[in-house]
Design an enzyme around this catalytic site. Structure first.
Site, PDB file in Angstrom:
ATOM      1  N   SER A   1      40.560  40.746  40.069  1.00  0.00           N
ATOM      2  CA  SER A   1      40.864  41.584  38.915  1.00  0.00           C
ATOM      3  C   SER A   1      40.481  43.039  39.160  1.00  0.00           C
ATOM      4  O   SER A   1      39.627  43.343  39.994  1.00  0.00           O
ATOM      5  CB  SER A   1      40.124  41.083  37.669  1.00  0.00           C
ATOM      6  OG  SER A   1      40.416  39.724  37.434  1.00  0.00           O
TER       7      SER A   1
HETATM    8  N1  SAH Z   1      37.886  36.725  38.298  1.00  0.00           N
HETATM    9  C1  SAH Z   1      38.753  36.493  39.408  1.00  0.00           C
HETATM   10  C2  SAH Z   1      40.179  36.402  38.922  1.00  0.00           C
HETATM   11  C3  SAH Z   1      41.006  35.606  39.823  1.00  0.00           C
HETATM   12  S1  SAH Z   1      42.670  35.402  39.261  1.00  0.00           S
HETATM   13  C4  SAH Z   1      38.600  37.606  40.436  1.00  0.00           C
HETATM   14  O1  SAH Z   1      38.417  38.750  40.024  1.00  0.00           O
HETATM   15  O2  SAH Z   1      38.713  37.342  41.628  1.00  0.00           O
HETATM   16  C5  SAH Z   1      42.519  34.000  38.209  1.00  0.00           C
HETATM   17  C6  SAH Z   1      41.951  32.756  38.816  1.00  0.00           C
HETATM   18  O3  SAH Z   1      42.076  31.727  37.836  1.00  0.00           O
HETATM   19  C7  SAH Z   1      42.680  32.243  40.050  1.00  0.00           C
HETATM   20  O4  SAH Z   1      41.765  32.036  41.088  1.00  0.00           O
HETATM   21  C8  SAH Z   1      43.312  30.934  39.599  1.00  0.00           C
HETATM   22  O5  SAH Z   1      43.383  29.954  40.619  1.00  0.00           O
HETATM   23  C9  SAH Z   1      42.369  30.513  38.491  1.00  0.00           C
HETATM   24  N2  SAH Z   1      42.947  29.584  37.527  1.00  0.00           N
HETATM   25  C10 SAH Z   1      44.194  29.582  37.001  1.00  0.00           C
HETATM   26  N3  SAH Z   1      44.353  28.547  36.169  1.00  0.00           N
HETATM   27  C11 SAH Z   1      43.167  27.887  36.147  1.00  0.00           C
HETATM   28  C12 SAH Z   1      42.690  26.715  35.467  1.00  0.00           C
HETATM   29  N4  SAH Z   1      43.460  26.023  34.627  1.00  0.00           N
HETATM   30  N5  SAH Z   1      41.426  26.337  35.700  1.00  0.00           N
HETATM   31  C13 SAH Z   1      40.611  27.016  36.550  1.00  0.00           C
HETATM   32  N6  SAH Z   1      41.003  28.106  37.217  1.00  0.00           N
HETATM   33  C14 SAH Z   1      42.265  28.545  37.014  1.00  0.00           C
END
Ligand code: SAH
Length: 212
Positions: A62
């Protein structure tokens, strides 16, 4: 490895301060966290820009501003102790949470990302985090309730199951929507949940169903 990462991280923290992030603990967390640890080698030169970046598997780390802002919103709402993060991804937001709250629980549906994030946090000596490979829509029932819940992927509609895992007085921050998303803050008061719209945002989707 960037030799002068501390200067780059400090510059990023100063930029976020200019953009309106006020909480000193959050600013210090940004300034002391090597964001280049959380991206691939080929993107390291962009790690201290205030932008989201790809982390593989169609996911993104993010934007630092939104990481800082969501963390600050939880703190402004009085959250201090126990926080649940949905969507560990790179682990960068997790690291910021680990530096600003007592204990962090984080759930990720893609095993490879979860493992990588776990290794990174250990390298940074952040041991107040526990991680789970699972479906974030289910939250983490056995560890509930949480004072704060932060969702870092956009849910098509409000994940009601997560709200029941908040303490009384607890707060959830989550992007909600599909093409058009809003960052929503929900405050629990007994059986009542009050919603506040914070700002329009853009996140990858919170996937429903199977984990990978
Ligand atoms: N806070 C993270 C954001 C990553 S993007 C960062 O800054 O790196 C969002 C993440 O949510 C991804 O890794 C994706 O795999 C995860 N995600 C999406 N749907 C999900 C779910 N149902 N349960 C757990 N994780 C999920």
């Amino acid at each position: 490895m960037l030799a002068n990462y501390d200067r780059s991280a400090r510059a990023l923290a100063d930029l976020l301060k200019k953009e309106g992030v006020e909480d000193p603990l959050v600013i210090e967390a940004i300034a002391s966290t090597p964001r280049h640890f959380f991206v691939d080698d080929v993107l390291k030169h962009k790690a201290y820009q205030n932008t989201a970046l790809p982390i593989g598997q169609g996911q993104t780390i993010s934007q630092p501003y939104i990481v800082a802002r969501m963390t600050e919103l939880l703190r402004l709402a009085g959250v201090r102790d126990k926080v649940l993060e949905i969507g560990t991804g790179s682990g960068y937001q997790t690291a910021i949470l680990a530096k600003t709250f007592t204990k962090v629980y984080s759930v990720e549906r893609i095993k490879a990302l979860q493992w990588q994030a776990k290794r990174r946090l250990h390298k940074l000596d952040l041991y107040n985090v526990v991680m789970k490979h699972g479906d974030g829509w289910q939250g983490w029932q056995s560890q509930a309730p949480f004072q704060g819940i932060i969702v870092t992927a956009a849910a098509a509609n409000m994940p009601q199951g997560l709200l029941t895992q908040l303490t009384d007085g607890g707060v959830m921050i989550a992007p909600i929507g599909e093409q058009q998303q809003q960052l929503i803050m929900v405050v629990r008061n007994g059986d009542e949940y009050t919603q506040h719209v914070i700002a329009p945002v853009r996140f990858v989707p919170l996937i429903a169903g199977d984990i990978e």
